[in-house]
Design an enzyme around this catalytic site. Structure first.
Site, PDB file in Angstrom:
ATOM      1  N   LYS A 193       0.890  -1.167   0.000  1.00 21.04           N
ATOM      2  CA  LYS A 193       0.000   0.000   0.000  1.00 21.04           C
ATOM      3  C   LYS A 193       0.921   1.208   0.000  1.00 21.04           C
ATOM      4  CE  LYS A 193      -3.400   2.431   2.954  1.00 21.04           C
ATOM      5  NZ  LYS A 193      -4.295   2.332   4.134  1.00 21.04           N
TER       6      LYS A 193
ATOM      7  N   GLU B 161      -3.438   7.197   1.845  1.00 19.97           N
ATOM      8  CA  GLU B 161      -3.804   7.537   3.220  1.00 19.97           C
ATOM      9  C   GLU B 161      -2.576   7.802   4.073  1.00 19.97           C
ATOM     10  OE1 GLU B 161      -6.339   4.189   4.238  1.00 19.97           O
ATOM     11  OE2 GLU B 161      -8.075   5.173   3.357  1.00 19.97           O
TER      12      GLU B 161
ATOM     13  N   ARG C 264     -13.051  11.235  -5.359  1.00 15.17           N
ATOM     14  CA  ARG C 264     -12.132  10.170  -4.957  1.00 15.17           C
ATOM     15  C   ARG C 264     -12.321   8.918  -5.826  1.00 15.17           C
ATOM     16  NH1 ARG C 264     -12.465   7.590   1.062  1.00 15.17           N
ATOM     17  NH2 ARG C 264     -11.729   5.501   0.548  1.00 15.17           N
TER      18      ARG C 264
ATOM     19  N   ASP D 271     -14.841   2.318  -0.995  1.00 17.06           N
ATOM     20  CA  ASP D 271     -14.248   1.576   0.114  1.00 17.06           C
ATOM     21  C   ASP D 271     -15.243   0.630   0.773  1.00 17.06           C
ATOM     22  OD1 ASP D 271     -12.351   0.782   1.935  1.00 17.06           O
ATOM     23  OD2 ASP D 271     -12.452   2.578   3.178  1.00 17.06           O
TER      24      ASP D 271
ATOM     25  N   GLU E  12     -10.229  -7.209  -4.380  1.00 17.47           N
ATOM     26  CA  GLU E  12     -10.122  -7.195  -2.918  1.00 17.47           C
ATOM     27  C   GLU E  12     -11.526  -7.122  -2.330  1.00 17.47           C
ATOM     28  OE1 GLU E  12      -6.992  -4.716  -1.121  1.00 17.47           O
ATOM     29  OE2 GLU E  12      -8.407  -4.153   0.452  1.00 17.47           O
TER      30      GLU E  12
ATOM     31  N   GLU F 264     -16.134  -4.055   8.190  1.00 12.70           N
ATOM     32  CA  GLU F 264     -15.791  -2.678   8.535  1.00 12.70           C
ATOM     33  C   GLU F 264     -16.981  -1.726   8.386  1.00 12.70           C
ATOM     34  OE1 GLU F 264     -12.501  -1.040   6.346  1.00 12.70           O
ATOM     35  OE2 GLU F 264     -12.817   0.962   7.173  1.00 12.70           O
TER      36      GLU F 264
END
Ligand SMILES: *[C@@H]1O[C@H](CO)[C@@H](O)[C@H](O)[C@H]1NC(C)=O
Ligand SMILES: *[C@@H]1O[C@H](CO)[C@@H](O)[C@H](O)[C@H]1NC(C)=O
Ligand SMILES: *[C@@H]1O[C@H](CO)[C@@H](O)[C@H](O)[C@H]1NC(C)=O
Ligand SMILES: *[C@@H]1O[C@H](CO)[C@@H](O)[C@H](O)[C@H]1NC(C)=O
Ligand SMILES: *[C@@H]1O[C@H](CO)[C@@H](O)[C@H](O)[C@H]1NC(C)=O
Ligand SMILES: *[C@@H]1O[C@H](CO)[C@@H](O)[C@H](O)[C@H]1NC(C)=O
Ligand SMILES: *[C@@H]1O[C@H](CO)[C@@H](O)[C@H](O)[C@H]1NC(C)=O
Ligand SMILES: *[C@@H]1O[C@H](CO)[C@@H](O)[C@H](O)[C@H]1NC(C)=O
Ligand SMILES: *[C@@H]1O[C@H](CO)[C@@H](O)[C@H](O)[C@H]1NC(C)=O
Ligand SMILES: *[C@@H]1O[C@H](CO)[C@@H](O)[C@H](O)[C@H]1NC(C)=O
Ligand SMILES: *[C@@H]1O[C@H](CO)[C@@H](O)[C@H](O)[C@H]1NC(C)=O
Length: 860
Positions: free
Chosen positions: A301, A305, A355, A384, A406, A412
């Protein structure tokens, strides 16, 4: 598995308490009638494994078969490796590879019909043959056989099963200190205090579960990676993890911190084209392979972020990926490079900022520049893991690059495993989606399998985050997501409900009413969750700046994270059109770009993902307005969640008490929290738009008694900061006489025992009611509550959900802490006096919101 259930209508004997440590691999004894049926059949009486090496997956298969047959049928089978002494092969289970099968003289098999990890399972009466190309494939075949007999299926079969895709990995987001990012089931099973734990028993048990659903590798640490993982001590620890997982054919990989050459190596640079950096990574990689010869590879990654990456040095993401690819290539390792690269300091006032555009903007121009052992790992949707997203357009934009999808098993954005959400139906909307690249069929599952663009590598990465919780994910039912993830990665054409039913039989037994109930609840759960959270593609509407658990629609906007709704008094939704919006719709191939560009052709469920419309815009399918759909869906979803409780309760006695109570507790919590969600989201948009609910429900709660309207002593009203998180925007909190509440989090500034009383005279007609108590359970306290009718105890409870549930807890009175308990079937007479006594504890001021006195059938 499709089986014939005709003769299997059963009286299942209930086993003793179970804690879920074996997941779906319980090998529970078959019910008597099936055992009797089995004893009338010719079944294998010995096991022959064609490899005697202790760590070999073939050996593991032998042990697993022996244990499984012992458990399911109560028969002891010997395992032997020596063909000469093996008992009659016509009544044996033979396990081996194509190579060992032929060198043992059983004849030659057509090796080219096996893919890596594939297996052949033939059951012919008492002769069972399990052959594979590589060793782990035979273990998968053994688990397949055991799954069948555990479900009472002894029929003959001749099955050649090959994986759809070579990459079937899980990702853990475990930190070296032992915490887990987005983990809801206790601390890490891998790490503690910066080191790999000593006792890896749970790690090998986890590998067993993974192997049984054909997961072939695991990345053990968080994508926000700590460079210390690469020091000498920890490489040795990783070696021990790999040793623990190897017998199950699960390879180990790790996440990297891109700045490691600087942070750990002291190089003062991490420029991927700098020779000292290249040498550092090459040496580090060699060191890893020296300890772990079958090391799987790296997950990266970078520049996401706040993580370091190549952009610091004006290098491309491909430069970064290829640096690792070159270091891994001689060893056969691969690089999973995350496409989750975006700017989290976007300007919300900029109508064109989006985004969702980022992944294609970063990666499209790099297509063709990645080396062959690089796989770009793409989240299923462009934002996300939201409750509803369109398929990421990146899958369609990099045909010359290996890709993997993914998925997130860890919930979450889907209720942190404290809400039951069976996710495969969501995954299927993406996997089965046709991206129409060049106007040709281009299913996402065919793209990630490598089939559509002729790529050799590709597949699946699932974020799992199991923890030390004895049942792995904190919730027994959440395990269906892990089970189905592995199964779908192997064969994404499988049916979500059939997978669920196999899982249910393996997990809770063969009682048909259990299978039907779990099926009914689970198959409705995603739709229900979407209904009571965020509809029409607006995303989950959770609190993205805090815990990602409860509702907070306001928090989605006016921040840099770009998960915006652009909601104002009259309109809502992201304009992602090319003509007037962010242009995101134009990232799709032509046919889809045209479909999403027009509000007329965009599917309702993604309307607000692609378009900014008025609340009174009418939906295509139902003709309802957007706002009325919000109201209706929230009421319907919350109502559906209530039915989960009653459906499960009907299974009392059919599931062992320990797991029955555990599941029931969570379903009750979910039912209450679904109403919190419903009221918060409906209240928020009702207040914002000023448009009333046609059905008159929103803002009207005729069965509720607001705590602030009760006769209070020791309790004081407090305005809840996020007004829509409390009924009538107000709760009552216990205060010590001289001290006023200091803040909306409800805490008082003095310590010492503090007690409050709230009293109301009930004026419902005589009858039987459910009494629901809305209250707040914050972190850091265990307040006591007691409810009494005419001074007779009715219900007592403690604000101790943090001891029973796994979600992230809040310290405030908000949509995360709001919850409720219900006393059912309470006889009430007009004039009865209801009293609630709250005893504060720690941070918890025994906050109370309302009491609902609900006639039968009313949900509010
Ligand atoms: C969980 O159950 C297993 C199997 O019954 C048992 O061996 C184990 O000791 C139990 N673990 C805990 C922590 O209760
Ligand atoms: C037996 O298993 C070991 C460990 O997995 C493996 O290295 C070896 O190649 C296997 N032997 C044969 C003959 O397949
Ligand atoms: C072996 O299997 C492959 C792939 O299934 C097939 O194309 C080939 O014809 C088979 N060869 C023989 C000799 O059966
Ligand atoms: C099953 O076994 C029987 C007897 O051993 C044999 O005659 C028959 O051909 C086998 N069937 C298959 C499909 O291999
Ligand atoms: C490796 O890092 C851990 C902290 O993560 C530390 O405890 C350990 O001592 C380090 N080992 C070496 C050799 O530096
Ligand atoms: C970054 O690289 C690009 C392409 O190689 C080059 O055009 C640009 O000048 C570089 N920028 C800086 C600040 O070095
Ligand atoms: C176009 O975008 C502007 C914001 O820049 C918005 O105010 C306007 O309503 C949009 N027009 C249409 C037709 O969607
Ligand atoms: C979701 O809401 C819609 C719209 O009100 C409703 O038709 C549907 O039955 C609901 N589904 C569930 C599972 O709650
Ligand atoms: C709602 O709250 C306000 C302010 O706390 C209070 O004055 C009012 O009485 C409350 N309404 C009800 C129905 O309790
Ligand atoms: C309604 O919105 C206003 C403005 O944001 C806010 O101050 C108020 O607290 C909200 N009321 C409710 C009941 O949500
Ligand atoms: C509650 O708010 C007070 C005052 O703002 C603060 O001092 C206290 O730390 C908060 N409590 C918690 C648990 O956050």
């Amino acid at each position: 598995m499709r089986a014939c259930w005709g003769l299997l209508l059963l009286s299942v004997s209930i086993a003793t308490a179970e804690n879920g440590s074996n997941g779906w691999l319980r090998y529970a004894p078959l019910p008597d009638n099936l055992r009797q049926h089995a004893s009338s059949l010719a079944l294998p009486s010995a096991i022959v494994t064609l490899n005697s090496t202790e760590a070999s997956p073939i050996q593991t298969a032998g042990k697993e078969l022996a244990a499984g047959i012992q458990g399911v049928l109560g028969r002891s089978l010997q395992v032997s490796h020596d063909i000469a002494t093996a008992s009659d092969l016509s009544s044996s289970i033979l396990v081996g590879t194509v190579a060992t099968y032929s060198s043992a003289g059983y004849g030659s098999l057509n090796a080219s019909s096996f893919a890596a990890d594939g297996f052949w399972l033939r059951v012919n009466g008492s002769s069972v043959t399990i052959i594979s190309q590589n060793e782990r494939g035979a273990l998968y075949g053994a688990f397949e056989y055991l799954s069948r007999i555990s479900q009472g299926d002894f029929s003959d079969v001749d099955l050649l099963s090959n994986p759809d895709a070579p990459i079937r990995w899980v990702n853990q987001w475990d930190n070296l200190e032992g915490t887990i990012e987005r983990g809801y089931a206790g601390p890490s099973i891998f790490f503690s205090n910066g080191l790999i734990v000593q006792d890896l028993t749970r790690v090998s048990q986890y590998a067993r579960l993974l192997a049984s659903v054909r997961v072939n590798a695991i990345v053990v640490n968080n994508v926000n990676a700590n460079p210390s993982l690469l020091n000498e001590t920890n490489i040795e620890g990783l070696g021990r993890i790999a040793d623990a997982m190897r017998p199950y054919g699960v390879q180990v990989g790790i996440s990297l911190n891109f700045a490691s050459p600087d942070l750990l190596g002291g190089l003062k640079t991490f420029d991927p084209l700098e020779s000292s950096v290249i040498t550092w990574w090459t040496d580090k990689t060699d060191e890893l392979y020296k300890r772990i010869p079958d090391f799987a590879g790296y997950l990266v990654k970078a520049n996401s972020e706040g993580q370091p990456g190549p952009l610091t040095y004006n290098r491309t993401l491909a430069d970064a990926a290829n640096l690792f690819a070159r270091a891994l290539q001689p060893h056969g390792g691969i690089v999973m490079f995350r496409a989750f690269v975006y700017d989290h300091h976007l300007d919300p006032a900029n109508w064109k900022a989006d985004r969702a555009n980022a992944a294609v903007e970063f990666f499209k121009e790099l297509d063709g520049q990645f080396l062959d052992n690089v796989v770009v790992q793409i989240k299923y949707g462009p934002i996300d893991f939201q409750v509803r997203e369109p398929a990421s357009p990146l899958f369609a934009n990099i045909p010359n690059t290996n890709t993997a999808i993914e998925l997130q098993i860890t919930q979450e954005y889907l209720g942190h495993q404290d809400h039951l959400v069976y996710i495969p139906p969501l995954w299927k909307t993406i996997l089965d989606f046709d991206l129409r690249v060049d106007s040709k069929p281009s299913l996402v599952r065919d793209i990630v399998a490598g089939r559509r663009f002729n790529k050799k590598l590709g597949g699946y990465a699932g974020v799992v985050n199991v923890g030390t919780s004895i049942n792995w994910l904190g919730s027994h039912t959440a395990m269906s997501n892990l089970y189905a993830y592995g199964q779908l990665a192997w064969d994404p054409t499988q049916d979500s409900q059939e997978l669920l039913q196999d899982w249910t039989r393996l997990t809770f037994g063969l009682d048909q009413s259990v299978v039907e109930t779990v099926s009914k609840i689970s198959m409705a759960s995603w739709a229900a969750y979407e209904n009571y959270t965020g509809n029409l593609g607006i995303q989950t509407l959770t609190d993205i700046l805090y815990t990602h658990f409860g509702p907070n629609p306001a928090n989605m906007d006016n921040n840099g994270w770009g998960q915006w709704t652009h909601a104002d008094r009259t309109t809502i939704g992201m304009d992602r059109t090319v003509s007037n919006g962010t242009g995101f719709a134009g990232q799709y191939p032509a046919e889809l770009a045209a479909m999403y560009e027009s509000v007329e052709t965009t599917p309702d469920e993604l309307l607000l993902w692609f378009h900014h419309v008025s609340y009174t815009h009418r939906l295509r399918a139902s003709g309802k307005t957007v706002i009325q759909h919000f109201y209706d869906a929230h009421y319907a979803g919350a109502e559906t969640a209530q039915t989960f409780v009653s459906a499960w309760e009907a299974l009392r006695g059919k599931v062992d008490a320990e797991r029955f109570e555990h599941v029931l507790f969570r379903l009750k919590f979910q039912a209450g929290h679904a109403i919190v969600w419903r009221d918060a989201v409906c209240g928020f948009y009702h207040n914002l738009s000023g448009i009333p609910d046609e059905a008159g429900r929103v803002g009207h709660h005729p069965y509720r008694i607001e705590a602030e309207s009760m006769a209070l002593s020791g309790y004081s009203p407090v305005a809840v900061a996020l007004a829509e998180m409390a009924s009538n925007s107000t709760a009552v909190v216990v205060v010590v006489a001289v001290t006023a509440p200091t803040s909306s989090n409800g805490s008082s500034s003095s310590s010492g025992p503090a007690k409050g009383e709230a009293v109301a005279v009930l004026d419902s007609p005589d009858g039987v009611y459910d009494l629901a108590f809305g209250y707040f359970d914050v972190a850091g306290g265990r307040a006591h509550y007691g409810a009494f009718i005419n001074d007779e105890p009715l219900l007592e409870w403690i604000g101790d959900l943090e001891d029973h549930l796994g979600h992230e807890f809040s310290t405030k009175l908000d949509g995360h802490s709001a919850t409720r308990v219900t006393a059912r079937g309470v006889p009430v007479q007009r004039g009865d006096v209801l009293k609630i006594i709250g005893l504060a504890d720690g941070n918890e001021a025994a906050a109370l919101d309302y009491v609902a006195v609900l006639p039968e059938g009313v949900v509010d």
